[in-house]
Write a protein that holds these residues in place. Structure first.
Motif, PDB file in Angstrom:
ATOM      1  N   GLY A 160       0.797  -1.218   0.000  1.00  0.00           N
ATOM      2  CA  GLY A 160       0.000   0.000   0.000  1.00  0.00           C
ATOM      3  C   GLY A 160       0.830   1.269   0.000  1.00  0.00           C
ATOM      4  O   GLY A 160       0.292   2.374   0.139  1.00  0.00           O
ATOM      5  N   ARG A 161       2.147   1.147  -0.187  1.00  0.00           N
ATOM      6  CA  ARG A 161       3.025   2.319  -0.206  1.00  0.00           C
ATOM      7  C   ARG A 161       2.918   3.029  -1.552  1.00  0.00           C
ATOM      8  O   ARG A 161       2.744   2.380  -2.584  1.00  0.00           O
ATOM      9  CB  ARG A 161       4.467   1.900   0.046  1.00  0.00           C
ATOM     10  N   LEU A 162       3.044   4.338  -1.528  1.00  0.00           N
ATOM     11  CA  LEU A 162       3.033   5.113  -2.767  1.00  0.00           C
ATOM     12  C   LEU A 162       4.414   5.020  -3.407  1.00  0.00           C
ATOM     13  O   LEU A 162       5.425   5.346  -2.782  1.00  0.00           O
ATOM     14  CB  LEU A 162       2.675   6.570  -2.483  1.00  0.00           C
ATOM     15  N   ILE A 163       4.453   4.554  -4.666  1.00  0.00           N
ATOM     16  CA  ILE A 163       5.705   4.351  -5.403  1.00  0.00           C
ATOM     17  C   ILE A 163       5.701   5.252  -6.623  1.00  0.00           C
ATOM     18  O   ILE A 163       4.671   5.478  -7.259  1.00  0.00           O
ATOM     19  CB  ILE A 163       5.844   2.885  -5.857  1.00  0.00           C
ATOM     20  N   TRP A 164       6.871   5.748  -6.963  1.00  0.00           N
ATOM     21  CA  TRP A 164       7.046   6.541  -8.190  1.00  0.00           C
ATOM     22  C   TRP A 164       8.064   5.830  -9.079  1.00  0.00           C
ATOM     23  O   TRP A 164       9.073   5.296  -8.592  1.00  0.00           O
ATOM     24  CB  TRP A 164       7.556   7.935  -7.860  1.00  0.00           C
ATOM     25  N   GLY A 165       7.805   5.819 -10.383  1.00  0.00           N
ATOM     26  CA  GLY A 165       8.780   5.242 -11.295  1.00  0.00           C
ATOM     27  C   GLY A 165       8.236   5.101 -12.699  1.00  0.00           C
ATOM     28  O   GLY A 165       7.183   5.658 -13.042  1.00  0.00           O
ATOM     29  N   ALA A 166       8.955   4.355 -13.517  1.00  0.00           N
ATOM     30  CA  ALA A 166       8.498   4.074 -14.887  1.00  0.00           C
ATOM     31  C   ALA A 166       7.254   3.204 -14.820  1.00  0.00           C
ATOM     32  O   ALA A 166       7.174   2.280 -14.004  1.00  0.00           O
ATOM     33  CB  ALA A 166       9.605   3.371 -15.664  1.00  0.00           C
ATOM     34  N   ASN A 167       6.277   3.492 -15.668  1.00  0.00           N
ATOM     35  CA  ASN A 167       5.024   2.732 -15.554  1.00  0.00           C
ATOM     36  C   ASN A 167       4.456   2.272 -16.899  1.00  0.00           C
ATOM     37  O   ASN A 167       3.278   1.960 -17.000  1.00  0.00           O
ATOM     38  CB  ASN A 167       3.965   3.527 -14.782  1.00  0.00           C
ATOM     39  N   ASP A 168       5.292   2.196 -17.927  1.00  0.00           N
ATOM     40  CA  ASP A 168       4.845   1.659 -19.206  1.00  0.00           C
ATOM     41  C   ASP A 168       6.011   0.900 -19.830  1.00  0.00           C
ATOM     42  O   ASP A 168       7.069   1.475 -20.088  1.00  0.00           O
ATOM     43  CB  ASP A 168       4.383   2.784 -20.139  1.00  0.00           C
ATOM     44  N   PHE A 169       5.818  -0.385 -20.053  1.00  0.00           N
ATOM     45  CA  PHE A 169       6.901  -1.235 -20.539  1.00  0.00           C
ATOM     46  C   PHE A 169       6.521  -1.969 -21.817  1.00  0.00           C
ATOM     47  O   PHE A 169       7.054  -3.035 -22.127  1.00  0.00           O
ATOM     48  CB  PHE A 169       7.283  -2.253 -19.448  1.00  0.00           C
ATOM     49  N   ASP A 170       5.606  -1.386 -22.598  1.00  0.00           N
ATOM     50  CA  ASP A 170       5.082  -2.072 -23.782  1.00  0.00           C
ATOM     51  C   ASP A 170       6.166  -2.456 -24.786  1.00  0.00           C
ATOM     52  O   ASP A 170       6.011  -3.420 -25.530  1.00  0.00           O
ATOM     53  CB  ASP A 170       4.045  -1.190 -24.490  1.00  0.00           C
ATOM     54  N   GLU A 171       7.261  -1.707 -24.828  1.00  0.00           N
ATOM     55  CA  GLU A 171       8.300  -1.940 -25.827  1.00  0.00           C
ATOM     56  C   GLU A 171       9.557  -2.567 -25.229  1.00  0.00           C
ATOM     57  O   GLU A 171      10.640  -2.522 -25.829  1.00  0.00           O
ATOM     58  CB  GLU A 171       8.658  -0.634 -26.533  1.00  0.00           C
ATOM     59  N   ALA A 172       9.435  -3.186 -24.055  1.00  0.00           N
ATOM     60  CA  ALA A 172      10.602  -3.779 -23.397  1.00  0.00           C
ATOM     61  C   ALA A 172      11.236  -4.859 -24.273  1.00  0.00           C
ATOM     62  O   ALA A 172      10.546  -5.697 -24.863  1.00  0.00           O
ATOM     63  CB  ALA A 172      10.190  -4.375 -22.054  1.00  0.00           C
ATOM     64  N   ALA A 173      12.568  -4.831 -24.349  1.00  0.00           N
ATOM     65  CA  ALA A 173      13.308  -5.809 -25.152  1.00  0.00           C
ATOM     66  C   ALA A 173      14.777  -5.727 -24.759  1.00  0.00           C
ATOM     67  O   ALA A 173      15.206  -4.800 -24.061  1.00  0.00           O
ATOM     68  CB  ALA A 173      13.138  -5.530 -26.643  1.00  0.00           C
ATOM     69  N   VAL A 174      15.556  -6.682 -25.217  1.00  0.00           N
ATOM     70  CA  VAL A 174      16.998  -6.677 -24.964  1.00  0.00           C
ATOM     71  C   VAL A 174      17.672  -5.789 -26.001  1.00  0.00           C
ATOM     72  O   VAL A 174      17.488  -5.980 -27.220  1.00  0.00           O
ATOM     73  CB  VAL A 174      17.556  -8.113 -25.029  1.00  0.00           C
ATOM     74  N   MET A 175      18.465  -4.833 -25.524  1.00  0.00           N
ATOM     75  CA  MET A 175      19.106  -3.849 -26.403  1.00  0.00           C
ATOM     76  C   MET A 175      20.283  -3.216 -25.677  1.00  0.00           C
ATOM     77  O   MET A 175      20.433  -3.384 -24.459  1.00  0.00           O
ATOM     78  CB  MET A 175      18.094  -2.762 -26.797  1.00  0.00           C
ATOM     79  N   PRO A 176      21.143  -2.471 -26.361  1.00  0.00           N
ATOM     80  CA  PRO A 176      22.230  -1.768 -25.672  1.00  0.00           C
ATOM     81  C   PRO A 176      21.673  -0.832 -24.604  1.00  0.00           C
ATOM     82  O   PRO A 176      20.753  -0.052 -24.873  1.00  0.00           O
ATOM     83  CB  PRO A 176      22.925  -0.992 -26.801  1.00  0.00           C
ATOM     84  N   TYR A 177      22.248  -0.891 -23.401  1.00  0.00           N
ATOM     85  CA  TYR A 177      21.692  -0.149 -22.271  1.00  0.00           C
ATOM     86  C   TYR A 177      21.612   1.362 -22.492  1.00  0.00           C
ATOM     87  O   TYR A 177      20.698   2.018 -21.970  1.00  0.00           O
ATOM     88  CB  TYR A 177      22.510  -0.444 -20.998  1.00  0.00           C
ATOM     89  N   PRO A 178      22.536   2.013 -23.259  1.00  0.00           N
ATOM     90  CA  PRO A 178      22.459   3.479 -23.350  1.00  0.00           C
ATOM     91  C   PRO A 178      21.182   3.985 -24.007  1.00  0.00           C
ATOM     92  O   PRO A 178      20.823   5.159 -23.849  1.00  0.00           O
ATOM     93  CB  PRO A 178      23.681   3.862 -24.196  1.00  0.00           C
ATOM     94  N   LEU A 179      20.489   3.131 -24.746  1.00  0.00           N
ATOM     95  CA  LEU A 179      19.364   3.619 -25.536  1.00  0.00           C
ATOM     96  C   LEU A 179      18.229   4.154 -24.664  1.00  0.00           C
ATOM     97  O   LEU A 179      17.554   5.116 -25.053  1.00  0.00           O
ATOM     98  CB  LEU A 179      18.857   2.525 -26.465  1.00  0.00           C
ATOM     99  N   ASP A 180      18.004   3.557 -23.506  1.00  0.00           N
ATOM    100  CA  ASP A 180      16.983   4.101 -22.606  1.00  0.00           C
ATOM    101  C   ASP A 180      17.338   5.516 -22.173  1.00  0.00           C
ATOM    102  O   ASP A 180      16.473   6.402 -22.090  1.00  0.00           O
ATOM    103  CB  ASP A 180      16.820   3.209 -21.367  1.00  0.00           C
ATOM    104  N   LEU A 181      18.605   5.749 -21.882  1.00  0.00           N
ATOM    105  CA  LEU A 181      19.047   7.078 -21.455  1.00  0.00           C
ATOM    106  C   LEU A 181      18.985   8.083 -22.603  1.00  0.00           C
ATOM    107  O   LEU A 181      18.554   9.230 -22.420  1.00  0.00           O
ATOM    108  CB  LEU A 181      20.473   6.998 -20.918  1.00  0.00           C
ATOM    109  N   VAL A 182      19.393   7.648 -23.789  1.00  0.00           N
ATOM    110  CA  VAL A 182      19.406   8.561 -24.939  1.00  0.00           C
ATOM    111  C   VAL A 182      17.983   8.967 -25.298  1.00  0.00           C
ATOM    112  O   VAL A 182      17.706  10.145 -25.575  1.00  0.00           O
ATOM    113  CB  VAL A 182      20.124   7.918 -26.135  1.00  0.00           C
ATOM    114  N   ARG A 183      17.051   8.001 -25.314  1.00  0.00           N
ATOM    115  CA  ARG A 183      15.679   8.351 -25.666  1.00  0.00           C
ATOM    116  C   ARG A 183      15.050   9.253 -24.609  1.00  0.00           C
ATOM    117  O   ARG A 183      14.327  10.201 -24.936  1.00  0.00           O
ATOM    118  CB  ARG A 183      14.843   7.093 -25.855  1.00  0.00           C
TER     119      ARG A 183
END
Length: 352
Positions: free
Chosen positions: A86-109
């Motif tokens: 029941g704790r209030l959490i903040w973070g990413a909340n949409d993962f529709d396009e999750a896949a294996v890829m080079p890690y920098p791409l999340d930061l660049v986008r």
């Protein structure tokens, strides 16, 4: 590389075939309208195009360590929910396009979206420094962002006041009962506290990149108060479509429930449908409502930390990411995001 218009036609043809008769044509028209609105909305609407082009735009990122990543990161892909405690959490909340890829791409986008969303906001250097600082700290000590005692400034920025909460429920109460496809109704009933609860089923229009995919809500009253769930169609990530042809695995649930996150227990993925709880405490934060808050450096720093939380699901990869980050130096993210933002702006102009 094919043109943006040819790419759009090809992806939409594929998507229609994946969704089948439930595909929402009106949603596709709305997506095209948003693609004309400007580069930020265009970026939000065209993850498949990002997957096609980003390693040509930024080839220096291709050799980075690969991890299960969010894929469609942007500054509006963050919000709040309640975890199993029941704790209030903040973070990413949409993962529709999750896949294996080079890690920098999340930061660049993510950085690219911030550059495209700003008007008189922080500089590219400030944005990217904040994101990298948060990401680096998150890799060193990944942990969910729990708002119950900490982050008073963030709670104040995102918790809706009573008039907005009332307006949220008024909008839900105004939904008219509509027959929806049985597989979506079954998915919605399965995640209710009591599947026999009388429910109002209705289609819902939301998001940008997911427009065209069927989305439905079920609302009802349980033990004296409202309950609300949403079901949305999901397909294989556009990244996998481009870079791992033949892949049929959907990784949405895996990354959402990662070891360094505190997920919503009502977030479920099954049979090509993702179901989640909706409430005033389970919501995204959008640029039109809170641009200053989203682009504030300490908020961007937390976004970087949350990206690290998602990337930390495999602890064996973390030292490789940290080593690669050190090798790239301090300005790589700003340079990559600037080039990517310019490319998005050019393609948006060509589409319009």
């Amino acid at each position: 590389m094919n043109t943006i218009k040819a790419s759009t036609r090809a992806y939409e043809t594929w998507l229609k075939a994946q969704i089948g008769p439930d595909f929402v044509k009106a949603g596709l028209a709305e997506k095209h309208r948003k693609m004309h609105d400007g580069p930020f909305s265009f970026l939000r609407a065209t993850y498949w195009r990002w997957a096609e082009t980003i390693l040509e735009i930024c080839p220096e990122l291709a050799d980075a360590p690969e991890i299960l990543a969010i894929g469609d990161t942007h500054i509006e892909n963050f919000g709040t929910w309640r975890d199993v405690e029941g704790r209030l959490i903040w973070g990413a909340n949409d993962f529709d396009e999750a896949a294996v890829m080079p890690y920098p791409l999340d930061l660049v986008r993510l950085a690219t979206s911030a550059l495209l969303a700003r008007e008189d906001g922080p500089t590219a250097s400030v944005i990217c420094t904040a994101l990298l600082e948060g990401y680096t700290q998150g890799l060193a000590a990944p942990a969910p962002l729990v708002l119950e005692r900490d982050y008073k400034w963030l709670r104040k920025a995102i918790v809706q006041p009573e008039p907005e909460r009332a307006a949220f429920w008024e909008k839900i109460d105004a939904l008219a009962p509509t027959a929806i496809p049985p597989r979506y109704e079954n998915a919605l009933r399965a995640v209710m506290p009591d599947p026999a609860t009388p429910l109002v089923m209705s289609p819902r229009t939301a998001g940008t990149g997911s427009l065209g995919r069927p989305r439905f809500v079920a609302s009802g009253t349980w033990r004296g108060g409202p309950v609300l769930r949403e079901a949305k169609a999901i397909v294989v990530s556009a990244w996998s479509l481009r870079h791992a042809p033949g892949t049929t695995t959907i990784r949405v649930g895996e990354i959402a429930a990662g070891r360094c996150r505190a997920p919503d227990p009502h977030y479920q993925v099954s049979n090509g449908i993702v179901v989640r709880r909706l409430s005033p405490n389970s919501r995204k934060i959008e640029v039109k409502d809170a641009a200053d808050e989203l682009l504030f450096p300490r908020m961007l720093k937390l976004m970087g930390r949350e990206i690290a939380n998602c990337h930390a699901n495999d602890p064996a990869v973390l030292p490789m990411i940290q080593e690669d980050l050190a090798r790239r130096g301090g300005d790589w993210l700003r340079q990559a995001a600037k080039v990517a933002a310019q490319s998005v702006a050019r393609e948006q102009a060509a589409f319009a």
